[in-house]
Design a protein around this motif. Structure first.
Motif, PDB file in Angstrom:
ATOM      1  N   ILE A 112      45.766  -7.087 -29.594  1.00 23.40           N
ATOM      2  CA  ILE A 112      46.452  -7.917 -28.956  1.00 23.40           C
ATOM      3  C   ILE A 112      47.249  -8.908 -29.672  1.00 23.40           C
ATOM      4  CG2 ILE A 112      46.839 -10.231 -26.900  1.00 23.40           C
ATOM      5  CD1 ILE A 112      44.817  -8.249 -25.539  1.00 23.40           C
ATOM      6  N   GLU A 113      48.810  -9.494 -30.007  1.00 24.67           N
ATOM      7  CA  GLU A 113      49.419 -10.036 -30.959  1.00 24.67           C
ATOM      8  C   GLU A 113      49.896 -11.393 -29.529  1.00 24.67           C
ATOM      9  OE1 GLU A 113      51.358  -7.881 -34.026  1.00 24.67           O
ATOM     10  OE2 GLU A 113      52.760 -10.307 -34.266  1.00 24.67           O
ATOM     11  N   PHE A 114      48.907 -12.322 -29.678  1.00 27.46           N
ATOM     12  CA  PHE A 114      50.122 -13.547 -29.397  1.00 27.46           C
ATOM     13  C   PHE A 114      50.477 -15.014 -29.826  1.00 27.46           C
ATOM     14  CE2 PHE A 114      46.464 -15.897 -30.357  1.00 27.46           C
ATOM     15  CZ  PHE A 114      45.242 -15.483 -30.682  1.00 27.46           C
ATOM     16  N   GLU A 115      51.516 -15.692 -29.291  1.00 31.55           N
ATOM     17  CA  GLU A 115      51.835 -17.108 -29.765  1.00 31.55           C
ATOM     18  C   GLU A 115      51.404 -17.727 -29.092  1.00 31.55           C
ATOM     19  OE1 GLU A 115      55.759 -16.230 -32.328  1.00 31.55           O
ATOM     20  OE2 GLU A 115      56.541 -17.291 -30.705  1.00 31.55           O
ATOM     21  N   CYS A 116      50.736 -18.610 -29.679  1.00 35.39           N
ATOM     22  CA  CYS A 116      50.424 -20.262 -28.990  1.00 35.39           C
ATOM     23  C   CYS A 116      51.121 -21.138 -29.566  1.00 35.39           C
ATOM     24  CB  CYS A 116      48.504 -19.820 -28.895  1.00 35.39           C
ATOM     25  SG  CYS A 116      47.478 -20.905 -28.849  1.00 35.39           S
ATOM     26  N   PRO A 117      51.255 -22.341 -29.260  1.00 38.52           N
ATOM     27  CA  PRO A 117      51.785 -23.393 -29.271  1.00 38.52           C
ATOM     28  C   PRO A 117      50.565 -23.899 -30.265  1.00 38.52           C
ATOM     29  CG  PRO A 117      51.611 -23.408 -27.128  1.00 38.52           C
ATOM     30  CD  PRO A 117      51.475 -21.992 -27.737  1.00 38.52           C
ATOM     31  N   ASP A 118      50.556 -24.579 -31.739  1.00 36.72           N
ATOM     32  CA  ASP A 118      49.371 -25.850 -31.826  1.00 36.72           C
ATOM     33  C   ASP A 118      48.143 -24.910 -32.577  1.00 36.72           C
ATOM     34  OD1 ASP A 118      50.527 -27.826 -32.094  1.00 36.72           O
ATOM     35  OD2 ASP A 118      50.093 -28.548 -30.226  1.00 36.72           O
ATOM     36  N   LEU A 119      48.552 -23.685 -32.346  1.00 39.69           N
ATOM     37  CA  LEU A 119      47.659 -21.855 -33.083  1.00 39.69           C
ATOM     38  C   LEU A 119      46.194 -22.868 -33.784  1.00 39.69           C
ATOM     39  CD1 LEU A 119      45.781 -20.109 -32.403  1.00 39.69           C
ATOM     40  CD2 LEU A 119      47.500 -18.851 -33.601  1.00 39.69           C
ATOM     41  N   GLN A 120      47.202 -23.392 -34.984  1.00 38.07           N
ATOM     42  CA  GLN A 120      46.167 -23.882 -36.044  1.00 38.07           C
ATOM     43  C   GLN A 120      44.870 -24.876 -35.666  1.00 38.07           C
ATOM     44  OE1 GLN A 120      47.263 -22.439 -38.317  1.00 38.07           O
ATOM     45  NE2 GLN A 120      46.857 -23.689 -40.531  1.00 38.07           N
ATOM     46  N   SER A 121      44.857 -25.541 -34.611  1.00 34.98           N
ATOM     47  CA  SER A 121      44.388 -27.241 -34.637  1.00 34.98           C
ATOM     48  C   SER A 121      43.280 -26.190 -33.578  1.00 34.98           C
ATOM     49  CB  SER A 121      45.327 -28.120 -33.668  1.00 34.98           C
ATOM     50  OG  SER A 121      45.977 -27.873 -32.459  1.00 34.98           O
ATOM     51  N   LYS A 122      43.959 -25.508 -32.903  1.00 35.12           N
ATOM     52  CA  LYS A 122      42.262 -24.381 -31.869  1.00 35.12           C
ATOM     53  C   LYS A 122      41.880 -23.419 -32.292  1.00 35.12           C
ATOM     54  CE  LYS A 122      46.491 -25.441 -28.247  1.00 35.12           C
ATOM     55  NZ  LYS A 122      47.386 -24.513 -27.188  1.00 35.12           N
ATOM     56  N   LYS A 123      41.851 -22.825 -33.817  1.00 37.35           N
ATOM     57  CA  LYS A 123      41.494 -21.311 -33.873  1.00 37.35           C
ATOM     58  C   LYS A 123      39.799 -21.807 -34.015  1.00 37.35           C
ATOM     59  CE  LYS A 123      43.636 -21.153 -38.204  1.00 37.35           C
ATOM     60  NZ  LYS A 123      43.904 -20.912 -39.385  1.00 37.35           N
ATOM     61  N   GLU A 124      39.723 -22.154 -34.367  1.00 39.69           N
ATOM     62  CA  GLU A 124      37.826 -22.508 -33.831  1.00 39.69           C
ATOM     63  C   GLU A 124      37.102 -22.453 -32.716  1.00 39.69           C
ATOM     64  OE1 GLU A 124      35.812 -21.511 -37.000  1.00 39.69           O
ATOM     65  OE2 GLU A 124      38.036 -21.710 -38.001  1.00 39.69           O
ATOM     66  N   GLU A 125      38.100 -23.609 -32.023  1.00 38.96           N
ATOM     67  CA  GLU A 125      37.846 -23.808 -30.673  1.00 38.96           C
ATOM     68  C   GLU A 125      37.955 -22.233 -29.647  1.00 38.96           C
ATOM     69  OE1 GLU A 125      40.031 -26.757 -28.252  1.00 38.96           O
ATOM     70  OE2 GLU A 125      39.260 -25.483 -26.400  1.00 38.96           O
ATOM     71  N   ILE A 126      39.179 -21.319 -30.620  1.00 36.45           N
ATOM     72  CA  ILE A 126      38.958 -20.138 -29.784  1.00 36.45           C
ATOM     73  C   ILE A 126      38.384 -19.714 -30.227  1.00 36.45           C
ATOM     74  CG2 ILE A 126      40.636 -18.143 -29.615  1.00 36.45           C
ATOM     75  CD1 ILE A 126      43.562 -20.000 -29.347  1.00 36.45           C
ATOM     76  N   LYS A 127      38.007 -19.190 -31.213  1.00 38.01           N
ATOM     77  CA  LYS A 127      37.091 -18.424 -31.705  1.00 38.01           C
ATOM     78  C   LYS A 127      36.024 -18.203 -31.154  1.00 38.01           C
ATOM     79  CE  LYS A 127      38.038 -17.208 -36.777  1.00 38.01           C
ATOM     80  NZ  LYS A 127      37.380 -17.775 -38.096  1.00 38.01           N
ATOM     81  N   LEU A 128      35.436 -19.456 -31.046  1.00 39.34           N
ATOM     82  CA  LEU A 128      33.767 -20.172 -30.612  1.00 39.34           C
ATOM     83  C   LEU A 128      33.561 -19.254 -29.244  1.00 39.34           C
ATOM     84  CD1 LEU A 128      31.549 -21.699 -32.122  1.00 39.34           C
ATOM     85  CD2 LEU A 128      32.425 -23.667 -30.859  1.00 39.34           C
ATOM     86  N   SER A 129      34.616 -19.539 -28.181  1.00 41.67           N
ATOM     87  CA  SER A 129      34.804 -19.643 -27.017  1.00 41.67           C
ATOM     88  C   SER A 129      34.680 -18.434 -26.400  1.00 41.67           C
ATOM     89  CB  SER A 129      35.460 -21.078 -26.070  1.00 41.67           C
ATOM     90  OG  SER A 129      37.408 -20.754 -26.578  1.00 41.67           O
ATOM     91  N   PHE A 130      35.401 -17.464 -27.121  1.00 42.74           N
ATOM     92  CA  PHE A 130      35.445 -16.430 -27.231  1.00 42.74           C
ATOM     93  C   PHE A 130      34.077 -15.484 -27.115  1.00 42.74           C
ATOM     94  CE2 PHE A 130      36.739 -11.395 -27.797  1.00 42.74           C
ATOM     95  CZ  PHE A 130      37.714 -11.367 -26.608  1.00 42.74           C
ATOM     96  N   GLU A 131      33.092 -15.969 -27.713  1.00 38.77           N
ATOM     97  CA  GLU A 131      31.844 -15.329 -27.880  1.00 38.77           C
ATOM     98  C   GLU A 131      31.957 -15.048 -26.831  1.00 38.77           C
ATOM     99  OE1 GLU A 131      30.154 -14.525 -30.711  1.00 38.77           O
ATOM    100  OE2 GLU A 131      30.731 -15.570 -32.363  1.00 38.77           O
ATOM    101  N   ALA A 132      32.057 -16.145 -25.469  1.00 38.23           N
ATOM    102  CA  ALA A 132      30.986 -15.598 -24.535  1.00 38.23           C
ATOM    103  C   ALA A 132      31.389 -14.302 -23.523  1.00 38.23           C
ATOM    104  CB  ALA A 132      30.945 -17.261 -23.859  1.00 38.23           C
ATOM    105  N   VAL A 133      33.032 -14.301 -23.770  1.00 43.04           N
ATOM    106  CA  VAL A 133      33.692 -13.231 -23.171  1.00 43.04           C
ATOM    107  C   VAL A 133      33.194 -12.029 -24.125  1.00 43.04           C
ATOM    108  CG1 VAL A 133      36.068 -12.124 -23.320  1.00 43.04           C
ATOM    109  CG2 VAL A 133      35.606 -14.669 -22.651  1.00 43.04           C
ATOM    110  N   ALA A 134      32.924 -11.980 -25.344  1.00 41.19           N
ATOM    111  CA  ALA A 134      32.603 -10.671 -25.902  1.00 41.19           C
ATOM    112  C   ALA A 134      31.227 -10.310 -25.778  1.00 41.19           C
ATOM    113  CB  ALA A 134      32.388 -10.801 -27.370  1.00 41.19           C
TER     114      ALA A 134
END
Lengths: 283, 283, 283, 283
Positions: free
Chosen positions: C50-72
């Motif tokens: 999945i390729e996605f575009e996300c506003p202010d991605l730069q500032s959310k990168k770590e949070e996204i990685k961390l919170s995806f752990e649970a999904v994964a």
């Protein structure tokens, strides 16, 4: 190098091959490669290309040419003989897009284009560095609709000065005048960025995108005074799909353009092409 | 068979995939294949094709359709859902050249065209034997410029009678009237014997020969009222050279035509094509 | 640049797409492109990119990685997320044949390879000038069977120093030791000059000539410790005939090799490849 | 029909073309098409195919053959002359997969295979109807490892009875004994369902799937006693990807197999192939 190449075009009738091959045998020439084609065995046109190797060819060149006159006259031949030892001289015209130029330079460096790259002429400075870096003379002649005659006068002078045999338009984005074209019949090769006759004229990739084609292509042809209507030498295509926007089409197209142009130029330099009206025979 | 296929076209914005996939998950559907495309992530059009498998789909079909209405309205969707259990019905129109018909019959016999071949209609008797031999109804309707309206009235009646979903023009050499075309939008597939937009109209192989092209091709497209201008589904080409006369071009062309048409028909039957203006998106 | 790419591999079951797309939607991400594949809807393996575009991605990168752990964890996912803003660093290994290196440099200059070309390493000096001319560090490390360990120690140190993510063997004619390969799993791409599995090993063009094949090819693959047996990324071929001697095959082959390798490298850099056992899925 | 075809193979030296073309001219023959090839102009082997048209050829056939003996002896030629008026007789061997048979029958019906289709022999009854429907004799000879000698005895008898010149194995799934092969040198054409030399032997599509190739192919070759090692006549490929399972590979493969075999058979029938050791020269 003792190689020569004989190109003939004449009305078809029995005995041509027998006569020509006997002629060559008299000079002890060995036929290396021979291709022929007849539009119709009865009353059609006959075309042949014979590549031969002949001991001491260097010393016999003039004699061969002279004595073939009689044969040619007998069969009403349009003919040409070339010698590998007399390398053709090529001029490349280019504008700002350099992919076709780069491909030709590369092939030439690899020894795959048997020509003397005598000069590169451009209406932009972009290619100067790469061209001069290879020791090839570069001439910058800014061009526009307004100064066309003046520009072409300079170009024609350079062509004469460098004794040019072949002009390659490697994405040269200026229209040539009828005068220029007529002065160089069957020796200007252009690359058009579409599979002709689709998308004749300007901006073919934009129009291919609008039309929603599933294939894009490029066409190499001799330049005549009918825009994009000259004899086609080579064409090729690649597959595209709805995801490809105009920029993607251009990028894919660049890789088709450079290989199609390189093949056409190589075939011309190897005397493999005979122009027959508005078509080419490629042996 | 518990397979279904959802085709959607709507303005792009975040949340579409999340919403649609959650909708399907509520019905325990497993997404088998999914392809999407956006003309522009900001303010563009979004297209998606989702193939899914759903236990007991048969009994849930109406409910799924009904409840998707709300989702669709929310995102302003143009949408369609199809079920593998409801096979499309196809009519083939053909004239005297049978190679495209043969190819389609063959693929169909192999189980590679998921359709009910409901009827073959022709303005010649040539294909009757082969068609009827496979147990497919054959209707002979002689056609000419003079009786076009009468002929089409008969054809439209047959299409209704056989409940036809797709009309394939497998080298049917009659022009359809605007009335006929408008009655069957996005469901008439034609094969044109050139790589469009080159050689629009009649006798493309003759014209390809005259122009001296080095590639010939074929194009499959939806029929609209602009001759050979409808949305292109698939194209392909083969290499030719100066030795190929018009008869040879036709022969080579036949093999391109049959494979190009067969692919287009298959993609339509598998709901892989979305028409977007005058282009197709093929997923 | 606000683009990110999520690559997932897990056992197939309903709800994966719904969950992942909902996850992205929570971050206001818009899905730009999505491709998926399942080896078998029942009990098979599921793959998605999945390729996605996300506003202010730069500032959310770590949070996204961390919170995806649970999904994964929930779906037992093997996953990876990459960000367009974090460019991969590439090292090219090359020997005396420079056509593949040239093609990669060209694509890179055109902006078509999204990578930082961090270093070129060669066992010959031939490419120094062209590499350094583009401002890329060049390291000459002479290599032979005798000093393999020493050479690889130097190479590994350079890879670490330049923080290399991808190693491209652009006709690098030295065998890598198992130790080197194991230290770089799924990140060494090689170009082999045959259509594998034909002509595994040395001198494929010579053997193609001996066998009298009518097609020659090239194959790009990830390097494993089984010679020429790693997962194939891309292959292509060109037609040859009896007139082509070994030199001609090599020449034709060069043009296949460069385009095949360039495509494979580009797909790797765009995170389009998932290795599945000894195969690749290219989205 | 006054067409003939002369195939020659001899040590290269000057004068061959001159002598042969003069020979033909004495009979008033017009050379329609001529192709030649030399492995090396100095001390190599020379190959030529000359197609000619000669008034009243029918009455001169024996005389031409006889008087060419002297020419042939002089140059140490391996030669053959064929006449369009003497059509070759072909036997097709087939098992349960009928796509190659169908393609050959189709081409033959279109007049594109210049042969008398004398007999079809199968170890299954599947093709009886389609073959007999075209008025071609069909012989069912059940075959297994156990009765191989007996089966081949029957086959050889039929070949003699029908005076067969060419045997086409159109997916005939039985191994031929060395005795059978030796009795029919250079006149058994097989289609192998891989791009040889990849996947020699059984189940090539399964193995292509396991290896994860991105191209699959087919190869037509003369049968020798080394399995799948005979002289290759023609090959072609198509692109596949990770979505294609074994069934999909087989389906795609069928379309490659039928066109590759049809081309090889046609070239053989037109006397375009010269076998040179374990290679073919296709003019």
């Amino acid at each position: 190098k003792n190689r020569g190449c004989l190109l003939i075009n004449c009305p078809d009738k029995p005995g041509i091959v027998a006569t020509v091959s006997r002629f060559l045998f008299q000079y002890n020439a060995n036929i290396i490669e021979s291709s022929q084609y007849s539009t119709d065995p009865e009353g059609g046109d006959f075309f042949i290309r014979i590549e031969f190797e002949c001991p001491d060819l260097q010393s016999k060149k003039e004699e061969i040419k002279l004595s073939f006159e009689a044969v040619a006259e007998n069969f009403n031949m349009d003919w040409k003989i070339t010698f590998a030892s007399e390398m053709k001289k090529t001029a490349i015209f280019v504008s700002k897009e350099l992919h076709c130029l780069r491909e030709l330079l590369w092939e030439w460096q690899n020894g795959d284009l048997m020509t003397e790259l005598a000069v590169v002429i451009s209406n932009h400075e972009d290619s100067r560095e790469i061209v001069e870096g290879l020791g090839i003379p570069f001439h910058y002649i800014p061009a526009s609709k307004e100064n066309r005659n003046e520009v072409e006068a300079k170009q024609l002078q350079l062509l004469q000065e460098y004794e040019i045999d072949l002009i390659v338009l490697a994405r040269y984005m200026q229209i040539l005048t009828p005068k220029f074209v007529e002065a160089n019949p069957k020796r200007i090769i252009n690359i058009h960025h579409s599979f002709l006759p689709a998308f004749v004229g300007a901006r073919p990739y934009d129009r291919a995108y609008q039309r929603g084609v599933k294939l894009i292509g490029a066409t190499s042809h001799y330049v005549t005074n009918d825009l994009d209507e000259g004899p086609i030498i080579e064409q090729d295509i690649m597959r595209v799909d709805h995801r490809d926007d105009i920029a993607a089409l251009k990028k894919i197209g660049r890789s088709i353009e450079r290989s199609v142009l390189a093949r056409a130029v190589k075939w011309h330099l190897e005397d493999r092409i005979i122009v027959d009206g508005n078509k080419t025979i490629v042996f």
